[in-house]
Write a protein that holds these residues in place. Structure first.
Motif, PDB file in Angstrom:
ATOM      1  N   ASP A  10       0.808  -1.218   0.000  1.00  0.00           N
ATOM      2  CA  ASP A  10       0.000   0.000   0.000  1.00  0.00           C
ATOM      3  C   ASP A  10       0.840   1.267   0.000  1.00  0.00           C
ATOM      4  O   ASP A  10       0.995   1.930  -1.021  1.00  0.00           O
ATOM      5  CB  ASP A  10      -0.973  -0.033   1.192  1.00  0.00           C
ATOM      6  N   LYS A  16       1.800   8.873  -1.357  1.00  0.00           N
ATOM      7  CA  LYS A  16       1.136   9.604  -0.273  1.00  0.00           C
ATOM      8  C   LYS A  16       2.052   9.615   0.928  1.00  0.00           C
ATOM      9  O   LYS A  16       2.487   8.560   1.399  1.00  0.00           O
ATOM     10  CB  LYS A  16      -0.165   8.912   0.125  1.00  0.00           C
ATOM     11  N   LYS A 100      -2.684  -1.293  -7.534  1.00  0.00           N
ATOM     12  CA  LYS A 100      -2.649   0.066  -6.988  1.00  0.00           C
ATOM     13  C   LYS A 100      -2.022   1.043  -7.993  1.00  0.00           C
ATOM     14  O   LYS A 100      -2.492   2.166  -8.155  1.00  0.00           O
ATOM     15  CB  LYS A 100      -1.899   0.104  -5.649  1.00  0.00           C
ATOM     16  N   GLU A 110      -6.095  11.863  -6.199  1.00  0.00           N
ATOM     17  CA  GLU A 110      -7.373  11.443  -5.621  1.00  0.00           C
ATOM     18  C   GLU A 110      -8.520  12.403  -5.921  1.00  0.00           C
ATOM     19  O   GLU A 110      -9.237  12.853  -5.028  1.00  0.00           O
ATOM     20  CB  GLU A 110      -7.221  11.222  -4.098  1.00  0.00           C
ATOM     21  N   ARG A 114      -9.126   7.197  -7.212  1.00  0.00           N
ATOM     22  CA  ARG A 114      -8.200   6.709  -6.170  1.00  0.00           C
ATOM     23  C   ARG A 114      -8.913   6.445  -4.843  1.00  0.00           C
ATOM     24  O   ARG A 114      -8.461   5.617  -4.050  1.00  0.00           O
ATOM     25  CB  ARG A 114      -7.045   7.708  -5.979  1.00  0.00           C
ATOM     26  N   LEU A 117      -9.538   3.072  -3.100  1.00  0.00           N
ATOM     27  CA  LEU A 117      -8.581   2.429  -2.185  1.00  0.00           C
ATOM     28  C   LEU A 117      -8.967   2.644  -0.726  1.00  0.00           C
ATOM     29  O   LEU A 117      -8.371   2.080   0.181  1.00  0.00           O
ATOM     30  CB  LEU A 117      -7.163   2.961  -2.437  1.00  0.00           C
ATOM     31  N   ASN A 118      -9.987   3.476  -0.527  1.00  0.00           N
ATOM     32  CA  ASN A 118     -10.456   3.710   0.850  1.00  0.00           C
ATOM     33  C   ASN A 118     -11.554   2.726   1.262  1.00  0.00           C
ATOM     34  O   ASN A 118     -12.203   2.932   2.285  1.00  0.00           O
ATOM     35  CB  ASN A 118     -10.994   5.141   0.997  1.00  0.00           C
TER      36      ASN A 118
END
Ligand code: GLY
Length: 238
Positions: A10, A16, A100, A110, A114, A117-118
């Motif tokens: 991740d 990030k 990813k 994002e 994106r 991915l949450n």
């Protein structure tokens, strides 16, 4: 150079960077892409099982909302992964990173995609915040969040009971927690309101339509509150 499974699959991809704030997780951060990422699978042998399982939650996430074939692979192969089988670990890390990377290539900052991915992270971050980032690990918290998001998806008529069961079973079989810890529904809502992407009344939620397929919905906090209250009546809740 990531040194945990969680970081391998991740945080090492997508640039990030962030730090936690007393008011919420990763509230301060920036996008900053690395020139290269070096993953040494052998390092994972230095981790205890709980830490390995913690990272595995993010692997489950990729399969659950982005790749049904990969989900089926990890349903079959999770025991090999969790017994530190190098080929199985290498495969799940490669696949997770490439899933990813595809997402980040489309939407680095994002703006939309994106946030898929949450999946599991809205409630998951609330769990982490309520535990003050202690006691529960990130992957454990999002495992709880994924089970909740899947149940919510079914409640909204988006997915079948079978989908909820497959996600819940894989999480439980891997040794991850699935029950919502006993904070009050109101505490969860207040913690969710600290998330980065919320308005006063709504939150952008990632829901599952079928294994490997997602849907974004803006949900009212009142609706989530009533579902949390319903879930708290569920005898499985601890
Ligand atoms: N961990 C979620 C993301 O990188 O967007």
């Amino acid at each position: 150079m990531p040194t945990t499974l969680l970081a391998d699959v991740d945080s090492s991809v997508g640039g990030k960077t962030g730090i936690d704030h007393p008011k919420g997780k990763n509230l301060i951060g920036a996008f900053y892409q690395p020139k290269a990422v070096l993953i040494d699978v052998d390092l994972l042998k230095t981790l205890d099982k709980r830490e390995l399982i913690n990272g595995f939650a993010e692997v489950i996430k990729y399969g659950a909302v982005l790749d049904a074939g990969f989900f089926a692979y990890i349903e079959k192969g999770y025991e090999r992964v969790l017994s530190y089988d190098k080929d199985a670990l290498t495969h799940i890390i490669e696949r997770s990173c490439s899933i990813k990377a595809e997402v980040v290539k489309e939407d680095e900052k994002e703006a939309g995609l994106r946030s898929v991915l949450n999946f599991g992270h809205s409630l998951g971050h609330a769990v982490e915040t309520l535990y003050n980032y202690e006691t529960v690990k990130h992957g454990e918290a999002i495992a709880i969040g994924m089970v909740f998001a899947a149940a919510l998806s079914k409640k909204m008529g988006l997915c079948s009971e079978e989908t909820v069961k497959r996600i819940g079973n894989l999480i439980k079989n891997s040794g991850l927690p699935s029950d919502i810890p006993g904070f009050t529904p109101e505490q969860y809502i207040n913690a969710m309101k600290l998330d980065k992407k919320v308005s006063e009344k709504q939150i952008k939620f990632v829901l599952v339509k079928d294994i490997g397929k997602y849907e974004f919905r803006k949900l009212d906090f009142d609706f989530i509150l009533s579902f949390l209250k319903e879930s708290s009546l569920n005898e499985n809740r601890k």
